[in-house]
Motif scaffolding. Structure first.
Motif, PDB file in Angstrom:
ATOM      1  N   ASN A   1      -3.856   0.578  -2.751  1.00 48.93           N
ATOM      2  CA  ASN A   1      -3.512  -0.818  -2.465  1.00 48.93           C
ATOM      3  C   ASN A   1      -3.081  -1.503  -3.758  1.00 48.93           C
ATOM      4  O   ASN A   1      -3.892  -1.868  -4.592  1.00 48.93           O
ATOM      5  CB  ASN A   1      -4.716  -1.527  -1.850  1.00 48.93           C
ATOM      6  CG  ASN A   1      -4.406  -2.907  -1.303  1.00 48.93           C
ATOM      7  OD1 ASN A   1      -5.297  -3.588  -0.819  1.00 48.93           O
ATOM      8  ND2 ASN A   1      -3.155  -3.339  -1.350  1.00 48.93           N
TER       9      ASN A   1
ATOM     10  N   GLY B   1      -2.218  -4.617   2.486  1.00 51.30           N
ATOM     11  CA  GLY B   1      -3.459  -3.889   2.643  1.00 51.30           C
ATOM     12  C   GLY B   1      -4.623  -4.790   2.979  1.00 51.30           C
ATOM     13  O   GLY B   1      -5.559  -4.374   3.652  1.00 51.30           O
TER      14      GLY B   1
ATOM     15  N   VAL C   1       0.854  -1.188   0.000  1.00 46.48           N
ATOM     16  CA  VAL C   1       0.000   0.000   0.000  1.00 46.48           C
ATOM     17  C   VAL C   1       0.887   1.234   0.000  1.00 46.48           C
ATOM     18  O   VAL C   1       1.900   1.284   0.704  1.00 46.48           O
ATOM     19  CB  VAL C   1      -0.918   0.037   1.242  1.00 46.48           C
ATOM     20  CG1 VAL C   1      -1.866   1.225   1.172  1.00 46.48           C
ATOM     21  CG2 VAL C   1      -1.702  -1.261   1.370  1.00 46.48           C
TER      22      VAL C   1
END
Length: 502
Positions: free
Chosen positions: A391, A429, A357
């Protein structure tokens, strides 16, 4: 004391598997106990197929009582256990690296209760994600978290990994939609976490459990929050000459105050794979990237948001912008995104999927750096990701039969993780840490942070029996990662400030 307890289930300990199997067969039906070697090979990996370890024994319970009895038996025999749902995880979280009993929840597939007045549904962990919406769609409700694997992944696995999905930008991840759980603790006791109300005065142990990757116990009954179906839904598909211009459209849309239900980007490699996988071209074949934008809410609100989003996409350099308003056409536009990973699998027999992320503002520079790394390592990297919340899901494509390719792939994966950390991001993420990324955890957190996390784990599991060896780095498990980090340093790439040594 802390270290001793966390390493009490170390490899090399001799367990009495025959005694445990006899114990389990006293209360489980014969087909619920799997001991034949060829049958256990089914469970030798999860969705991350690079590492494989078949368990010595597996069981398939059908109820909370059976799970509790199984875990209690493990506790009596001091044998570790690993919980497994559909096996679609992508971080090695359901991998049995050391001798442990595999507890498979795939037979626990009942919908236990539906309370539309309070907008909740209670399910067992083996219920498939998409089944939840299917059960209540006729009454005008749906379940928001929708991983790309939603037609095969289970709610229990979603809870373990705190899974996200396309709609996480607007509606959040699994933890935002779980009210309560019945949980079997690592000694076999059964307890309730959370409650019927979204707000409670109790310590939020529900929040601690979700995303703990099976290290705190096994959820056997899960009460989920349902949402009313929106009045209107529209999906836009915009094609761009480059990933950078698609990223600029994401920046403009979010900066304008528009909050889509989903914002997804696919690069040219993914577009080509998806088009090849289906009978006719789903996406513009010459595009450098496509952006999918889903907008939902009240009709007038959605119409205004669609008009603004189209304008912003064109200002960012979009070519054609397609609109889909009816359910069938929306599903058609999403089909390629939902099938992107399997489409890439048709073109290349193996892939290694990462889950970093980064802040949205860092997307252009990080994606450009991933392209450079791909060229340096001589491996194709396809990008398909949740652009709205940064993400990334870079897929490293390779052929497992090529000599030394596993080490080469993991070195590139490590370099991508370092990029995400250097940009102020995270190593995961929604896919979790598992066994695959545990060696990067101490690059994100200090020694004190990790010690605090381990103490929480000890409060639930003082004997270290639940999914041992996962999440936290250890000298043994991270020796290979240390060699990859040394290789990165020798190549001249700078590690993030404050990065520790494994």
């Amino acid at each position: 004391m802390l270290i001793r307890l966390l390493t009490s289930c170390k490899p090399g300990v001799i367990h009495d598997w025959a005694a445990l199997e006899r114990d389990l067969k006293r209360f489980l039906e014969p087909k619920a106990v799997v001991s034949r070697r060829e049958e256990l090979l089914v469970y030798d990996c999860d969705g991350l197929t690079m590492d494989r370890h078949a368990p010595p024994l597996a069981v398939l319970p059908k109820s909370t009582d059976e799970v509790a009895a199984i875990v209690a038996a493990c506790h009596r025999h001091a044998i570790p256990f690993v919980a497994r749902g559909s096996g679609t995880g992508l971080s090695g979280g359901a991998l049995v690296e050391e001798e442990a009993l595999l507890i498979v929840t795939s037979r626990m597939r009942r919908i236990l209760a539906v309370d539309l007045s309070n907008q909740t549904i209670t399910v067992e962990p083996g219920v498939i994600n998409s089944w939840v919406t299917r059960a209540v769609a006729g009454d005008g409700f749906y379940y928001a978290p929708d991983p790309s694997s939603q037609v095969v992944c289970s709610i229990g696995g979603n809870v373990a990994e705190n899974s996200g999905g396309v709609h996480c930008l607007k509606y959040g991840v699994t933890s935002n939609h779980v009210l309560s759980m019945r949980v079997v603790l690592p000694d076999g006791q059964v307890t309730e976490l959370g409650g019927a109300l979204s707000e409670t005065c109790a310590i939020d142990l529900r929040g601690a459990f979700i995303g703990s990757e099976g290290t705190l116990g096994i959820a056997t009954e899960i009460t989920l929050r349902l949402l009313p179906a929106p009045q209107e839904v529209a999906v836009l598909l915009a094609d761009f000459p480059s990933m950078e211009s698609a990223g600029e459209a994401v920046r403009r849309i979010t900066a304008a105050g528009v909050l889509p239900a989903g914002l997804e980007i696919m690069d040219h490699t993914c577009i080509a794979a998806v088009n090849a996988a289906f009978a006719e071209e789903e996406y513009p074949p010459e595009a450098g990237a496509v952006l999918l934008v889903e907008l939902d809410g009240q009709s007038l609100e959605v119409k205004d948001a669609v008009a603004l989003a189209i304008t912003l996409c064109r200002e960012a350099g979009a070519g054609e912008v397609r609109e889909a308003w009816d359910e069938a056409e929306r599903a058609r536009l999403w089909k390629g995104r939902k099938s992107a990973i399997s489409a890439l699998g048709r073109q290349c027999p193996s892939y290694y999927l990462q889950d970093g992320v980064v802040p949205r503002t860092a997307l252009p520079s990080v994606l450009a750096a991933i392209d450079r790394l791909s060229a340096e390592h001589g491996l194709v990297v396809a990008n398909v990701f949740h652009a709205g919340d940064g993400n990334l899901h870079p897929l490293i494509l390779y052929r497992a039969s090529d000599p030394g390719v596993n080490e080469k792939v993991k070195t590139l994966g490590a370099a991508i993780m370092e990029l995400c950390l250097a940009a102020g991001g995270s190593i995961s993420g929604e896919h979790g840490v598992g066994s695959d990324k545990r060696c990067f955890l101490d690059r994100m957190f200090s020694e004190d942070d990790l010690s605090t996390m381990k103490r929480v784990r000890l409060a639930f599991d003082p004997d270290g029996l639940a999914n041992p060896g996962k999440i936290f780095p250890t000298p043994k498990s991270c020796g290979e990662s240390q060699r990859r980090v040394v290789a990165l340093e020798r190549s001249g790439r700078r590690l993030p400030d404050g990065a520790g040594v494994f």
